[in-house]
Design an enzyme around this catalytic site. Structure first.
Site, PDB file in Angstrom:
ATOM      1  CG  HIS A  61     -23.583   9.487   8.729  1.00 35.13           C
ATOM      2  ND1 HIS A  61     -24.718   9.766   7.974  1.00 35.13           N
ATOM      3  CD2 HIS A  61     -23.418  10.509   9.788  1.00 35.13           C
ATOM      4  CE1 HIS A  61     -25.268  10.975   8.498  1.00 35.13           C
ATOM      5  NE2 HIS A  61     -24.472  11.531   9.334  1.00 35.13           N
ATOM      6  CB  CYS A  82     -28.027   9.849   4.191  1.00 35.78           C
ATOM      7  SG  CYS A  82     -26.993  10.865   5.356  1.00 35.78           S
ATOM      8  CG  MET A  92      -9.322 -11.092   5.167  1.00 31.80           C
ATOM      9  SD  MET A  92     -10.161  -9.631   5.008  1.00 31.80           S
ATOM     10  CE  MET A  92      -9.069  -8.546   4.541  1.00 31.80           C
ATOM     11  CD  GLU A 110      -4.650  -7.651   8.649  1.00 36.52           C
ATOM     12  OE1 GLU A 110      -5.010  -7.609   7.563  1.00 36.52           O
ATOM     13  OE2 GLU A 110      -4.483  -6.582   9.405  1.00 36.52           O
ATOM     14  N   GLY A 153       0.930  -1.163   0.067  1.00 39.09           N
ATOM     15  CA  GLY A 153      -0.021  -0.084  -0.003  1.00 39.09           C
ATOM     16  C   GLY A 153       0.831   1.198  -0.001  1.00 39.09           C
ATOM     17  CG  LEU A 212       0.439   5.186   4.723  1.00 39.79           C
ATOM     18  CD1 LEU A 212      -0.284   5.304   6.136  1.00 39.79           C
ATOM     19  CD2 LEU A 212       1.504   6.275   4.621  1.00 39.79           C
ATOM     20  NE  ARG A 213      -0.098  -1.039   7.610  1.00 36.33           N
ATOM     21  CZ  ARG A 213      -0.779  -1.617   8.426  1.00 36.33           C
ATOM     22  NH1 ARG A 213      -0.194  -2.331   9.495  1.00 36.33           N
ATOM     23  NH2 ARG A 213      -2.058  -1.763   8.317  1.00 36.33           N
ATOM     24  CG  ASP A 267      -8.100   3.601   4.202  1.00 38.01           C
ATOM     25  OD1 ASP A 267      -8.606   3.232   3.095  1.00 38.01           O
ATOM     26  OD2 ASP A 267      -6.886   3.697   4.643  1.00 38.01           O
ATOM     27  CB  CYS A 298     -27.642   7.029   6.501  1.00 31.38           C
ATOM     28  SG  CYS A 298     -26.184   6.703   5.992  1.00 31.38           S
TER      29      CYS A 298
END
Length: 1513
Positions: free
Chosen positions: A1419, A1481, A1389, A1386, A1287, A1289-1290, A1433, A1485
């Protein structure tokens, strides 16, 4: 179906063991209860069927007796009716149904072949490919596999071959199945891949038992099973049963016997050779070598084709074959090698790596021809049956061979009958002479052949011509063919086969053959010596057949006496014409297209084919044949019509005048027709409307006059004032050389000489005087003016009172019409057909001729009546009045030639023909109303003819708006009315509604549609009809009626004069509108036409090469070649990688063993001293700490950080990190002790895993989250990633857990390990000066745990109409001991990874309930946290989520001081403001009560005080 079942039951058997004889290994260990013995057949004692009749002990005589008896199929098995045949439905693929039958090992080959041909409906084989090789799975190099697959299937499909294999799903049979799948067809009848498989080795063969059944079959087996599965890509299976179970090889004998029987069958009914058999060898064991020797030494020999590079026996045979190709004395040879040396010509080695190697399919077929040791004629017949002209051209070498007389002619005849276009081209290109080949007997044999797409259609045409039924087996003669051609073309066409000279020659040949046969009945109508030329001299005995060279064709000698007696006995001028017509009548389109390219007069032959196909399509439709036949024939007609147009266009572009000569030059071979005549007869509108044809018609219409400005004014002036002729411009003689001349033009030629004299000198007959009378009467202006004067006189005659005697005006009308009648009679008798009935049929086929006939007949009737007095004269005058209508309508024909009015007349004609059925329906509605109306209103009418008028009169005018309002209500104002008169208004209303509103509007709509449809094509139709209009006036005398009588007198005198001078029939009939060319001019014209045809095909070829499809195909072929090369390189790379991996694994095992040895020695040396033991425990590392990596190990990039001895105190830091080196040493010692207790050393890298634990606080509702007291050890094995997991950042990679302490990780599960990118660490080192990766990982884990807790609350408070419950994955902290890295881990998946929004507030448009729920969750977190926290995210697979970003409004400020709570992806206030503006919405929501709340303005918090906003919301 019942007959098939009973035949199979009566013919085929199965084999069952009836005597138990234990195998040799079981004789001395026969212990019934501990180890049940097996019979030699492979079955246990209890599996024998005779066990049901009594105890099996009585059937076993003992070990001593067994040793003296050997088990055999003949003695110890019993045959019974087969119980397994039908259809296999393979479950691994759709639409894969295959026939199968269980047969005994001694089944007769004749019965098997009958089963395959009659019951299974397999096509007769023309080649048998028997594939042998390895039975077990083996790797096959990519290039060899592709050459084998493509070559085998291409050879099989192009020749109609059968493929024999073992039919199992392993070894070479598996490769054959893959080849069928990759290059074969889906149809079972087209595959013809037969598996000859042992019954006893088939997995679950009991599922196939059943008579005439459909059995599902799953071709999957256990890896430990010794049985095999059937391959689903085969089409048929012969399951050979010898009574054994689990034993291979019993099928080979029956398979070889069946191959020998097929080898004796005829390859084709017209070819005497047997079916060739070729053995294809791929890999294989030692038994393959002996099998190859058996094949090549058999009688007749079977050639062997070996794929070099496939391995084992195939490579051994290739090596030995190369050795035998060398000097025999140079290499010592074994016995097997000696056999190979003797039969080396029967073995072909195919090296797919060789650059000069040809295609595999051609190599297989050439090896087959070479290995059969047959003569060139037999090889040519075999290749002919295969329809592989390329193989014959490369291998047989037709040109240059010495052939026996008649062999090539027979090959040509077979090629024509079998519709082998490639072979016909091959024989013609290599010197085959049509003059010597074409005979009456061969031509009639071609017409009477039953092969190809004939369907007895020619016999139907012969019956239509003869108008009686022909018996079955009737042989069509050439005279019958000629009558069929005349019937199809129609008009004045006369076939060569029906002319007098051919009939005489045909009868002479028939008589000659009958006498030479001495009364013997032959299978053919004529003997083989009945050629197109006269029979050979008796001195040339046909019994002695000489040998000749194809480059110097053999010519039979013809006696001068017979030649003088028969004259020129050639059937036609151009021999290809007869074959071309034969191909057309037999509906062999590809053959017709090929023959069309050979010979001369290509354009007229194309129009002839177009006409024949069009007429045949009409006959097929009239005979109520299937629509496919008629449509196919119509398509063929359009193809040849387009060819004619294309050749004409090409010729017109090259030379306009030569192209016009091609249109009107007389074709003697085609009944003296012209190409333009044949095109008009074919109704080939694009041809007639072509610019070349229209220019020719314009020149015919205008004559030699040069039409320029004010030409029409000069013409009219010249007619009125003859001296004005000098003002007209005329074309030169050269400009009119391409224009055929009419009767008057030829009048001047007869005065100077005969046309044949000019033709003998090689000149064109186009001599015309400058001031031709036809030219002076340009456009038939004089006949037009005469006709207008006639109409004026006729109109005056009918308008004024008729006197007792005809007036002058009437006499002029009578003379005009009588002279016109005489002219019509002349037209009928001077038409081209010979028979009077045919002349009348052709003449009445024209619409205006019928109109003229009725007009003249009606006038003559009126003229006969007007001579009487009283009512007869009145009837005569009325007849005149009606007759003048025809003469006025005749004016439309004069306007049809006009460029501006002609296409409108065509449009009106089309409208009139299309509205017929609408008018009929309107008449039905009119009569239905008119009859009922008249019957109701006038019930007391007397019988009279006026009733019919009254029925139609008023209803007809009502259609045009006349309503007759006074008569609608007959009872109005008290008028007496008939009973039922009250129905009249209702009936009239209904009638006007249907007739006036519906039918009339439908008619108008139809006419409107026809108008717009004809508007674009009417001009082309007018151009097509323009030929008829112009030809009509060109064939008439130039003088108009009544002066035409002068022309008639002149014509009679000229005819008598020619007959008196003894002129030929051709000269007397040469007044047609044709262009008569001399021999030299005709030769130049044919050469020009040939050049045009060659140029057309060259242009067509260039268009194909430049077309987009061809470029795509060429690119695809190049890409396929590149794919093969890349595949080979990839295969080699994988092989090298696998080798390196095996080597690296072996080195790793050696290192592990060495580490074990060192550690064991250390423990033994320290056992005497406690101090040594403590030292050992403090410094020794566990096994997994050895500095080796697995061969495919992959670690993340190393990041240099300071070791964490005393981490910074933080409320979420794991306590074990504060223990220091002592705790770490204890954990290593524990891990080492644990490693000694397991039986193997786990592969991978040792890590420590720290997890967050949730502990409930005493006396409180909340829980406390803390780190685990110590890290648990695990071993992780890196995996290669299928896709990019990194990604922004990682970085991330997948790892496999090979060992774990406790239940911290699941052994065998795949996890994802993540580490921060180096640039991220460098950025945050300004905030976290030490242990930056650790600090970032702790905050990432804390961030995901916060999102996890919020999701847990969300799932509890959400309403019931939101059924989905997503969740975030658990994340743990990971410490890598080898390089000291801190990471997160982790669970992996599986599935489609989706991202629903990002950390900037942008989100996707939801399309399902899950997406709406996750967006509503973001929300909800914002509202639930009083606008302080926002989870963005959101991403994951399905309901499992990971890597969220928890946005905190004030976290951006604290990040600068190191007090940041969550991860580095937090964008703070900016992200929250963006979300407030961008979020929409959804229904979820609204269900959560959040709709509209995001619209409130965002206010950053002023302090750290927590405000309870839930109460206010």
């Amino acid at each position: 179906m019942l007959s098939q079942r009973s035949w199979i039951d009566d013919t085929f058997c199965k084999r069952e063991c009836i005597k138990f004889i234990p195998a040799c290994g079981d004789i001395h260990r026969f212990e019934f209860f501990l180890s049940p013995p097996r019979c030699c057949c492979g079955r246990l004692v209890g599996e024998h069927t005779w066990l049901e009749t009594g105890p099996f002990m009585s059937h076993w005589p003992g070990p001593q007796a067994v040793q003296e008896e050997r088990w055999s199929v003949e003695c110890h098995t019993q045959a019974s009716a087969t119980d397994a045949y039908g259809t296999i439905d393979f479950q691994d693929s759709a639409d894969r149904n295959c026939h199968y039958v269980r047969v005994a090992v001694d089944t007769k080959a004749e019965a098997l072949l009958q089963l395959m041909l009659r019951e299974w409906q397999m096509e007769r084989p023309k080649l048998l490919l028997t594939v042998h090789g390895g039975a077990e799975n083996f790797p096959l190099p990519l290039k060899v596999r592709q050459a084998f697959s493509k070559g085998l299937i291409t050879a099989a499909q192009s020749t109609g071959a059968w493929i024999f294999t073992d039919g199992i799903n392993t070894g070479v049979s598996l490769y054959v199945g893959e080849a069928v799948k990759a290059y074969g067809t889906n149809g079972r009848r087209k595959r013809n891949a037969v598996g000859v498989t042992p019954w006893g080795v088939i997995d679950n063969h009991g599922d196939l038992i059943g008579r005439d059944v459909l059995r599902p079959y799953q071709p999957l087996r256990s890896p430990l099973s010794k049985t095999v599965c059937l391959n689903s890509l085969h089409s048929h299976f012969l399951l050979v049963d010898d009574g054994t179970l689990g034993k291979h090889g019993c099928q080979l004998g029956l398979r070889r016997k069946l191959e020998r029987h097929i080898q004796l069958q005829k390859i084709h009914p017209r070819v005497n050779q047997g079916v060739p058999v070729v053995c294809v060898v791929v890999e294989g064991g030692p038994d393959i070598v002996s099998m190859v020797l058996d094949y090549v030494s058999s009688v007749p020999p079977v050639p062997v084709f070996v794929f070099e590079g496939s391995g084992r026996s195939a490579d051994l045979l290739a090596f030995l074959h190369k050795q035998t190709a060398m000097d025999r004395c140079a290499v010592p040879l074994s016995s097997s090698t000696n056999y190979l040396y003797i039969y080396k010509t029967q073995i072909t080695i195919f090296d797919s790596e060789s650059e000069d190697q040809q295609e595999a399919d051609c190599a297989i077929l050439m090896a087959t021809l070479k290995g059969t040791k047959s003569s060139p004629a037999e090889q040519l017949g075999t290749a002919l049956a295969w329809d592989r002209a390329d193989v014959a051209n490369k291998h047989i070498q037709v040109y240059g061979q010495y052939w026996q007389v008649g062999s090539l002619e027979q090959a040509m005849l077979d090629a024509l009958i079998m519709d082998r276009v490639g072979f016909v081209k091959l024989l013609i290109d290599n010197g085959m002479s049509m003059n010597r080949f074409l005979t009456v007997s061969r031509l009639e044999e071609l017409y009477n052949t039953q092969q190809g797409p004939t369907d007895n259609f020619l016999h139907h045409l012969v019956e239509d011509v003869k108008q009686n039924h022909i018996p079955k087996g009737y042989r069509v003669s050439l005279i019958d063919v000629g009558q069929v051609i005349e019937y199809l073309i129609g008009g004045a066409y006369r076939s060569t086969y029906t002319r007098k000279h051919f009939r005489a020659y045909y009868n002479h040949l028939h008589t000659h053959c009958m006498v030479s046969d001495h009364g013997r009945v032959s299978g053919r109508l004529f003997c083989s010596s009945c050629t197109l030329h006269p029979p050979q001299s008796p001195n040339n005995s046909p019994s002695c057949k000489p040998v000749f060279h194809t480059a110097q064709p053999y010519k039979r000698k013809v006696s001068q006496q017979q030649s003088s007696k028969l004259g020129d006995s050639s059937l036609v001028v151009f021999n290809f014409n007869d074959l071309f017509v034969w191909a057309v009548l037999q509906r062999r389109q590809q053959m017709a297209l090929f023959l069309w390219q050979h010979g001369e007069e290509a354009m007229v032959r194309a129009t002839v084919a177009c006409k024949l196909y069009r007429a045949m399509a009409h006959e097929a439709k009239q005979s109520n044949m299937d629509d496919t036949t008629a449509e196919q024939l119509k398509t063929y007609s359009l193809d040849f019509g387009q060819l004619a147009v294309d050749v004409l266009d090409n010729a017109f572009r090259q030379n306009e005048r030569m192209a016009m000569k091609l249109l009107t030059s007389e074709m003697e071979a085609w009944s003296h027709f012209t190409c333009l005549q044949m095109a008009v007869s074919s109704r080939l509108r694009p041809f007639v409307s072509h610019s070349c044809t229209q220019m020719l018609l314009t020149d015919l219409w205008t004559g030699r006059l040069n039409m320029r400005k004010n030409s029409w004014f000069k013409i009219i002036l010249s007619i009125l004032m003859p001296p004005a002729i000098l003002l007209l411009d005329f074309k030169s003689q050269a400009d009119m050389s391409h224009v055929p001349q009419s009767q008057e033009a030829l009048q001047f030629i007869w005065d100077t000489g005969r046309p044949e004299a000019a033709q003998e000198e090689g000149h064109t007959v186009t001599k015309v005087p400058k001031y031709s009378l036809r030219s002076l009467c340009l456009g038939d202006v004089l006949p037009l003016m005469s006709y207008l004067a006639f109409l004026m006189l006729f109109s005056y005659t009918v308008l004024v009172k008729m006197e007792d005697r005809p007036s002058t005006q009437e006499w002029l009308v009578i003379v005009y019409i009588v002279s016109t009648a005489v002219e019509k009679i002349r037209e009928v008798f001077m038409s081209e057909p010979r028979k009077p009935s045919q002349k009348l049929k052709v003449w009445f086929g024209e619409y205006w001729n019928v109109s003229d006939f009725l007009a003249i007949l009606l006038f003559l009737v009126g003229l006969a009546l007007r001579w009487h007095s009283g009512s007869y004269r009145t009837a005569g005058r009325i007849t005149y009045c009606l007759d003048i209508i025809f003469w006025y309508v005749r004016m439309l024909d004069l306007l049809a030639v006009n460029q501006h009015a002609g296409h409108y007349l065509t449009m009106i004609t089309k409208m009139t023909s299309n509205m017929f059925y609408i008018v009929v329906m309107m008449a039905i509605v009119l009569l239905s109303f008119g009859v009922s109306r008249k019957a109701i209103l006038s019930p007391d009418e007397a019988p009279s003819w006026s009733l019919l008028r009254d029925v139609v009169n008023q209803p007809y005018w009502m259609m045009f708006g006349e309503g007759y309002p006074d008569e609608i209500d007959a009872c109005a104002e008290g008028k007496p009315c008939a009973p039922g008169a009250f129905l009249h208004p209702f009936l009239q209303a209904v009638y006007l509604f249907f007739q006036y509103l519906i039918m009339v509007n439908v008619l108008l709509a139809l006419l409107n549609n026809v108008y717009f449809k004809m508007k674009s094509t009417s001009k082309k139709l007018w151009m097509y009809n323009r030929y008829r209009y112009i030809m009509t006036y060109q064939e008439k005398p130039w003088l108009p009626p009544p002066l035409v009588s002068l022309s008639h007198v002149t014509l009679c005198v000229t005819t008598i004069y020619r007959k008196h001078r003894g002129l030929s029939e051709k000269e007397r009939d040469s007044c047609r509108l044709k262009l008569y060319l001399g021999r030299e001019e005709l030769k130049r014209l044919h050469e020009f036409e040939d050049r045009c045809v060659i140029a057309y095909f060259h242009k067509k070829k260039q268009d194909v090469l430049c077309s987009q499809i061809h470029r795509i195909r060429a690119t695809a072929e190049r890409a396929e070649e590149m794919g093969v090369v890349i595949g080979e390189v990839s295969e080699r790379v994988h092989f090298i990688q696998d080798s390196l991996q095996v080597l690296d694994s072996q080195l790793g095992q050696l290192q592990v063993l060495s580490a074990l040895a060192v550690d064991t020695l250390t423990l033994l040396s320290a056992s005497d001293s406690l101090q040594q033991k403590e030292a050992h425990l403090g410094h020794c590392r566990p096994i997994a700490h050895s500095h080796h990596h697995s061969p495919n190990s992959c670690t993340l990039p190393h990041i240099d950080i300071t070791p964490c001895h005393t981490p910074k105190a933080y409320h979420s830091t794991p306590p074990s990190l504060l223990w220091g080196l002592t705790s770490l040493t204890m954990e290593k010692n524990n891990l080492m002790r644990l490693a000694h207790t397991i039986p193997f050393t786990p592969a991978g890298e040792e890590v420590s895993v720290y997890s967050l634990e949730e502990v409930e606080a005493a006396g409180a509702e909340s829980s406390v989250i803390s780190w685990s007291p110590r890290g648990l050890s695990a071993v992780l094995q890196p995996l290669s990633s299928e896709g990019c997991l990194d990604g922004a950042l990682r970085r991330a990679m997948r790892v496999l857990c090979t060992w774990a302490e406790g239940d911290i990780l699941s052994v065998g599960c795949v996890y994802v390990v993540k580490a921060f990118q180096p640039k991220v660490i460098r950025t945050w080192q300004r905030v976290f000066h030490s242990d930056t990766p650790l600090q970032l990982c702790l905050r990432e884990i804390q961030q995901q745990r916060a999102a996890q807790k919020l999701m847990h609350v969300f799932n509890q408070v959400k309403p019931e109409n939101v059924p989905l419950s997503p969740r975030f994955l658990d994340v743990s902290l990971l410490h890598c001991h080898s390089d000291g890295q801190w990471l997160t881990i982790e669970r992996n998946m599986l599935g489609d990874f989706r991202k629903y929004n990002n950390n900037t507030g942008e989100e996707i448009t939801p399309c399902c309930g899950m997406e709406e729920t996750l967006l509503a969750f973001s929300h909800w977190t914002y509202q639930y946290s009083c606008r302080e926290l926002l989870v963005l995210d959101i991403q994951g697979v399905g309901s499992e989520l990971t890597d969220p970003s928890v946005i905190r409004a004030d976290d951006k400020r604290y990040s600068l001081t190191g007090d940041m709570v969550f991860g580095p992806a937090n964008l703070g206030d900016t992200a929250i403001q963006s979300f407030v503006l961008k979020h929409t919405c959804n229904s979820c929501c609204k269900n959560l009560g959040l709709s509209g709340k995001r619209k409130e303005l965002f206010r950053p918090p002023l302090g750290n005080d927590y405000v309870d906003c839930h109460a206010t919301d």
